[in-house]
Design a protein around this motif. Structure first.
Motif, PDB file in Angstrom:
ATOM      1  N   TRP A  92      19.437  16.755  13.211  1.00 37.83           N
ATOM      2  CA  TRP A  92      19.574  15.425  13.801  1.00 37.83           C
ATOM      3  C   TRP A  92      20.647  14.541  13.147  1.00 37.83           C
ATOM      4  CZ3 TRP A  92      14.248  16.792  12.553  1.00 37.83           C
ATOM      5  CH2 TRP A  92      13.544  17.229  13.658  1.00 37.83           C
ATOM      6  N   GLY A  93      21.321  15.080  12.143  1.00 35.50           N
ATOM      7  CA  GLY A  93      22.241  14.255  11.370  1.00 35.50           C
ATOM      8  C   GLY A  93      23.339  13.600  12.180  1.00 35.50           C
ATOM      9  N   GLU A  94      23.796  14.274  13.223  1.00 36.57           N
ATOM     10  CA  GLU A  94      24.901  13.735  14.020  1.00 36.57           C
ATOM     11  C   GLU A  94      24.440  12.791  15.119  1.00 36.57           C
ATOM     12  OE1 GLU A  94      28.059  14.246  13.300  1.00 36.57           O
ATOM     13  OE2 GLU A  94      27.500  15.513  11.603  1.00 36.57           O
ATOM     14  N   SER A  95      23.157  12.819  15.468  1.00 37.05           N
ATOM     15  CA  SER A  95      22.701  12.065  16.641  1.00 37.05           C
ATOM     16  C   SER A  95      21.777  10.901  16.335  1.00 37.05           C
ATOM     17  CB  SER A  95      21.982  13.019  17.613  1.00 37.05           C
ATOM     18  OG  SER A  95      20.872  13.635  16.976  1.00 37.05           O
ATOM     19  N   VAL A  96      21.227  10.824  15.124  1.00 37.99           N
ATOM     20  CA  VAL A  96      20.261   9.782  14.784  1.00 37.99           C
ATOM     21  C   VAL A  96      20.835   8.893  13.687  1.00 37.99           C
ATOM     22  CG1 VAL A  96      17.939   9.309  13.909  1.00 37.99           C
ATOM     23  CG2 VAL A  96      18.332  11.279  15.411  1.00 37.99           C
ATOM     24  N   ASP A  97      20.883   7.594  13.946  1.00 33.53           N
ATOM     25  CA  ASP A  97      21.331   6.648  12.927  1.00 33.53           C
ATOM     26  C   ASP A  97      20.242   6.472  11.863  1.00 33.53           C
ATOM     27  OD1 ASP A  97      23.736   6.216  14.233  1.00 33.53           O
ATOM     28  OD2 ASP A  97      22.941   4.544  15.433  1.00 33.53           O
ATOM     29  N   GLY A  98      20.663   6.252  10.634  1.00 36.51           N
ATOM     30  CA  GLY A  98      19.706   6.036   9.557  1.00 36.51           C
ATOM     31  C   GLY A  98      18.799   7.228   9.330  1.00 36.51           C
ATOM     32  N   ILE A  99      19.363   8.448   9.417  1.00 36.87           N
ATOM     33  CA  ILE A  99      18.541   9.651   9.304  1.00 36.87           C
ATOM     34  C   ILE A  99      17.866   9.748   7.937  1.00 36.87           C
ATOM     35  CG2 ILE A  99      20.378  11.148   8.442  1.00 36.87           C
ATOM     36  CD1 ILE A  99      17.772  12.038  11.133  1.00 36.87           C
ATOM     37  N   TRP A 100      18.460   9.113   6.928  1.00 35.16           N
ATOM     38  CA  TRP A 100      17.888   9.155   5.575  1.00 35.16           C
ATOM     39  C   TRP A 100      16.512   8.492   5.519  1.00 35.16           C
ATOM     40  CZ3 TRP A 100      16.972   4.376   3.348  1.00 35.16           C
ATOM     41  CH2 TRP A 100      17.640   3.293   3.916  1.00 35.16           C
ATOM     42  N   ARG A 101      16.275   7.534   6.450  1.00 35.68           N
ATOM     43  CA  ARG A 101      14.975   6.854   6.455  1.00 35.68           C
ATOM     44  C   ARG A 101      13.853   7.828   6.805  1.00 35.68           C
ATOM     45  NH1 ARG A 101      16.149   1.287   6.392  1.00 35.68           N
ATOM     46  NH2 ARG A 101      18.284   0.815   7.046  1.00 35.68           N
ATOM     47  N   LEU A 102      14.127   8.751   7.722  1.00 33.92           N
ATOM     48  CA  LEU A 102      13.135   9.756   8.083  1.00 33.92           C
ATOM     49  C   LEU A 102      12.875  10.706   6.917  1.00 33.92           C
ATOM     50  CD1 LEU A 102      11.314  10.983  10.236  1.00 33.92           C
ATOM     51  CD2 LEU A 102      13.281  12.293  11.069  1.00 33.92           C
ATOM     52  N   MET A 103      13.927  11.048   6.179  1.00 33.98           N
ATOM     53  CA  MET A 103      13.763  11.906   5.005  1.00 33.98           C
ATOM     54  C   MET A 103      12.801  11.272   4.002  1.00 33.98           C
ATOM     55  SD  MET A 103      17.741  12.992   4.340  1.00 33.98           S
ATOM     56  CE  MET A 103      18.731  13.882   5.547  1.00 33.98           C
ATOM     57  N   LEU A 104      12.940   9.967   3.778  1.00 36.51           N
ATOM     58  CA  LEU A 104      12.093   9.263   2.819  1.00 36.51           C
ATOM     59  C   LEU A 104      10.668   9.087   3.329  1.00 36.51           C
ATOM     60  CD1 LEU A 104      14.869   8.744   1.513  1.00 36.51           C
ATOM     61  CD2 LEU A 104      14.174   6.379   1.134  1.00 36.51           C
ATOM     62  N   LEU A 105      10.509   8.902   4.641  1.00 37.82           N
ATOM     63  CA  LEU A 105       9.207   8.593   5.223  1.00 37.82           C
ATOM     64  C   LEU A 105       8.193   9.710   5.030  1.00 37.82           C
ATOM     65  CD1 LEU A 105       7.496   6.619   6.917  1.00 37.82           C
ATOM     66  CD2 LEU A 105       8.420   7.749   8.983  1.00 37.82           C
ATOM     67  N   VAL A 106       8.668  10.950   4.958  1.00 39.15           N
ATOM     68  CA  VAL A 106       7.762  12.105   4.834  1.00 39.15           C
ATOM     69  C   VAL A 106       6.823  11.959   3.633  1.00 39.15           C
ATOM     70  CG1 VAL A 106       7.683  14.603   4.465  1.00 39.15           C
ATOM     71  CG2 VAL A 106       9.380  13.618   6.024  1.00 39.15           C
ATOM     72  N   ALA A 107       7.260  11.261   2.579  1.00 33.99           N
ATOM     73  CA  ALA A 107       6.464  11.147   1.347  1.00 33.99           C
ATOM     74  C   ALA A 107       5.185  10.339   1.530  1.00 33.99           C
ATOM     75  CB  ALA A 107       7.307  10.513   0.246  1.00 33.99           C
ATOM     76  N   VAL A 108       5.045   9.605   2.628  1.00 31.71           N
ATOM     77  CA  VAL A 108       3.828   8.834   2.852  1.00 31.71           C
ATOM     78  C   VAL A 108       2.611   9.751   3.012  1.00 31.71           C
ATOM     79  CG1 VAL A 108       2.639   7.340   4.509  1.00 31.71           C
ATOM     80  CG2 VAL A 108       4.960   6.789   3.783  1.00 31.71           C
ATOM     81  N   LEU A 109       2.804  10.915   3.601  1.00 31.95           N
ATOM     82  CA  LEU A 109       1.677  11.806   3.896  1.00 31.95           C
ATOM     83  C   LEU A 109       0.963  12.288   2.630  1.00 31.95           C
ATOM     84  CD1 LEU A 109       3.241  13.875   6.840  1.00 31.95           C
ATOM     85  CD2 LEU A 109       1.702  11.891   6.967  1.00 31.95           C
ATOM     86  N   PRO A 110       1.666  12.853   1.636  1.00 32.57           N
ATOM     87  CA  PRO A 110       0.935  13.254   0.425  1.00 32.57           C
ATOM     88  C   PRO A 110       0.378  12.073  -0.367  1.00 32.57           C
ATOM     89  CG  PRO A 110       3.296  13.615   0.163  1.00 32.57           C
ATOM     90  CD  PRO A 110       3.063  13.298   1.596  1.00 32.57           C
ATOM     91  N   ALA A 111       0.990  10.889  -0.243  1.00 33.10           N
ATOM     92  CA  ALA A 111       0.452   9.712  -0.935  1.00 33.10           C
ATOM     93  C   ALA A 111      -0.914   9.341  -0.370  1.00 33.10           C
ATOM     94  CB  ALA A 111       1.418   8.534  -0.803  1.00 33.10           C
ATOM     95  N   ILE A 112      -1.052   9.391   0.942  1.00 30.84           N
ATOM     96  CA  ILE A 112      -2.343   9.110   1.575  1.00 30.84           C
ATOM     97  C   ILE A 112      -3.366  10.179   1.184  1.00 30.84           C
ATOM     98  CG2 ILE A 112      -3.551   8.945   3.790  1.00 30.84           C
ATOM     99  CD1 ILE A 112      -0.955   7.746   4.950  1.00 30.84           C
ATOM    100  N   ALA A 113      -2.927  11.444   1.167  1.00 31.33           N
ATOM    101  CA  ALA A 113      -3.834  12.537   0.783  1.00 31.33           C
ATOM    102  C   ALA A 113      -4.312  12.362  -0.655  1.00 31.33           C
ATOM    103  CB  ALA A 113      -3.127  13.882   0.950  1.00 31.33           C
ATOM    104  N   LEU A 114      -3.430  11.927  -1.551  1.00 30.59           N
ATOM    105  CA  LEU A 114      -3.809  11.702  -2.940  1.00 30.59           C
ATOM    106  C   LEU A 114      -4.871  10.617  -3.050  1.00 30.59           C
ATOM    107  CD1 LEU A 114      -3.347  12.174  -5.996  1.00 30.59           C
ATOM    108  CD2 LEU A 114      -1.534  10.437  -5.878  1.00 30.59           C
ATOM    109  N   PHE A 115      -4.690   9.519  -2.342  1.00 30.65           N
ATOM    110  CA  PHE A 115      -5.649   8.419  -2.414  1.00 30.65           C
ATOM    111  C   PHE A 115      -7.014   8.843  -1.880  1.00 30.65           C
ATOM    112  CE2 PHE A 115      -7.820   4.721  -0.636  1.00 30.65           C
ATOM    113  CZ  PHE A 115      -7.829   3.873  -1.738  1.00 30.65           C
ATOM    114  N   VAL A 116      -7.038   9.439  -0.694  1.00 31.53           N
ATOM    115  CA  VAL A 116      -8.307   9.834  -0.073  1.00 31.53           C
ATOM    116  C   VAL A 116      -9.017  10.886  -0.933  1.00 31.53           C
ATOM    117  CG1 VAL A 116      -9.352  10.932   1.937  1.00 31.53           C
ATOM    118  CG2 VAL A 116      -7.525   9.242   2.248  1.00 31.53           C
ATOM    119  N   GLY A 117      -8.241  11.842  -1.459  1.00 30.79           N
ATOM    120  CA  GLY A 117      -8.847  12.894  -2.253  1.00 30.79           C
ATOM    121  C   GLY A 117      -9.435  12.395  -3.565  1.00 30.79           C
TER     122      GLY A 117
END
Length: 474
Positions: free
Chosen positions: A179-204
């Motif tokens: 998606w690098g050529e077609s999506v603006d601010g693609i780096w934001r999506l790269m960073l967003l992925v980290a939310v998932l393990p953070a939520i798993a850590l808290f719940v666990g």
């Protein structure tokens, strides 16, 4: 400093911790806690591939680029200090829960940042969580682990760190190439992925127990025994409880508690050894590869798209190396393995430097440098990477353990920040060859330091180590 090559025999024999339902419970505790390591790895590794589109999107100069990368590391240094203090005061489990929330806040702030200034603020907040996790999770794991499995269990956190870094490299490569050529601010999506393990850590962690050793240090012996019965066989739980209770009583008599203990000679010496280990680990330059590996490979002759793909080899061999280190951790003495690791990394530093200096530009040079860099990463993560964290989790006395590891990890993160900030301009000024020759010189110094100062800790309980060090360094 004198050499400490001998490992004294344990002063007490604990019953074997035989498999049973408690083994599964301990395994679950370890898996959940090491999500902190996964977040550590992802959040430090994601910048490697996100930097190019981020730099273009927010208009970063070379100075602000280095600032945005290293501000997380500076935050991690202070997070390690604060994490150690709050972990000692409020408990390991409580601290990990708070850190999970900080991970979420820091990540979301980075994702929506409208400018590099705002991004830097939230990168600093994210760094507080990374540093806090680096100081808290290894201590928690060491204190819930049986003595004979402690090295392997603490090492699993480092495995999750490198798994997180590999995940970041792979996610970056996939997102950039798809998606690098077609999506603006693609780096934001790269960073967003980290939310998932953070939520798993808290719940666990809501369902995980507190460290039994911390509970004893707060006079909550019944709670501590209840936790040990969850994660040990019945006879082993009773025996460990007696040992921890005895040490706690001795500490109370000698008034061992809090920052005042940094003035005690033997404790101060251990903290200096811990800080030295952290600095030596970072001055191998491992995080120059984890943060700037893509740029380094581009400088070595790869195209931009090839460099981001080739960089995933660093992540793959990092995980392989860490896995091998995990298998060897409880079979080889810590000091021997650590010295062997520094010898190997120093050798590969020299080989990278010689390849960059002597070979003509072309594919052969590029791939040879890639090979030696990958082998450096492999040898580092199979030895020095996990061993430093294991030793830091083992050498400090109970009531000051998290504070002391926080001080040591603060030194580690400051050294990390120095490498992160200095690596791009140093490579630009001196070239790849001289930069890696400098790492080799630092590696020789690290070998001398480990041989002269670092004690052996394998196969000895935390309580026995404390008694031994109080006599040895008095």
């Amino acid at each position: 400093m004198r050499s400490t090559t001998d490992t004294p025999a344990p002063t007490s024999a604990l019953p074997a911790d035989r498999p049973g339902p408690h083994s599964r419970r301990l395994g679950l505790v370890v898996v959940v806690a090491t999500f902190g390591g996964l977040l550590f790895g992802y959040d430090t590794g994601v910048i490697n591939g996100a930097l190019a589109p981020l730099k273009e999107d927010l208009g970063l100069s070379s100075f602000t680029e280095g600032f945005v990368v290293s501000i997380l590391i500076i935050g991690a240094a202070f997070g390690a200090l604060a994490g150690g203090y709050f972990s000692d005061r409020y408990g390991r489990r409580h601290n990990i829960l708070v850190l999970a929330i900080v991970f979420v806040v820091g990540t979301l702030g980075c994702v929506v940042a409208p400018s590099w200034q705002v991004l830097a603020v939230f990168r600093f907040i994210l760094g507080l969580a990374v540093g806090g996790a680096s100081a808290t999770v290894p201590v928690y794991l060491a204190e819930v682990a049986p003595t004979e499995r402690r090295g392997g269990i603490v090492c699993r956190n480092e495995v999750m760190v490198v798994v997180g870094q590999l995940a970041a490299f792979v996610v970056n490569a996939v997102i950039f190439n798809v998606w690098g050529e077609s999506v603006d601010g693609i780096w934001r999506l790269m960073l967003l992925v980290a939310v998932l393990p953070a939520i798993a850590l808290f719940v666990g962690m809501l369902r995980m127990p507190e460290s039994p050793r911390w509970l004893v240090s707060r006079g909550r012996e019944n709670d501590a025994l209840a936790v040990l019965r969850q994660i040990r066989s019945p006879e082993r739980a009773e025996a460990e409880m007696d040992e921890v209770r005895r040490l706690a009583a001795e500490e109370e008599q000698t008034k061992t508690a809090g920052t005042i203990d940094l003035g005690v000679r033997w404790i101060r010496r251990l903290v200096l050894i811990g800080a030295g280990l952290g600095i030596a680990q970072q001055f191998t330059g491992i995080n120059s590869i984890m943060y700037y590996g893509t740029q380094l490979l581009a400088d070595a002759g790869f195209s931009a798209s090839s460099a981001i793909i080739a960089n995933t080899f660093n992540g793959v061999f990092s995980v392989i190396g860490m896995t091998i280190g995990l298998l060897l951790m409880n079979k080889i003495d810590r000091r021997k393995m650590l010295i062997a690791g520094f010898v190997a990394t120093t050798t590969f530093h020299l080989l990278v430097g010689l390849s960059a200096r002597l070979l003509p530009d072309g594919d052969a040079k590029s791939y040879l440098i890639l090979t030696f860099v990958v082998l450096f990463v492999f040898s580092m993560q199979a030895t020095i990477g996990p061993l430093v964290w294991v030793i830091l989790s083992e050498i400090f006395p109970l009531k000051i353990r998290s504070l002391a590891i926080g001080v040591s990890v603060f030194a580690l993160w400051i050294a990390n920040a120095v490498v992160a900030w200095a690596f791009p301009p140093v490579v630009q000024a001196l070239g790849i060859a001289n930069t890696f020759f400098a790492f080799a010189v630092l590696g020789v110094g690290a070998i001398w330091f480990v041989a002269r100062a670092v004690p052996e800790t394998r196969g000895t309980s935390l309580e026995e180590l404390e008694e031994r060090f109080s006599r040895q360094y008095a």
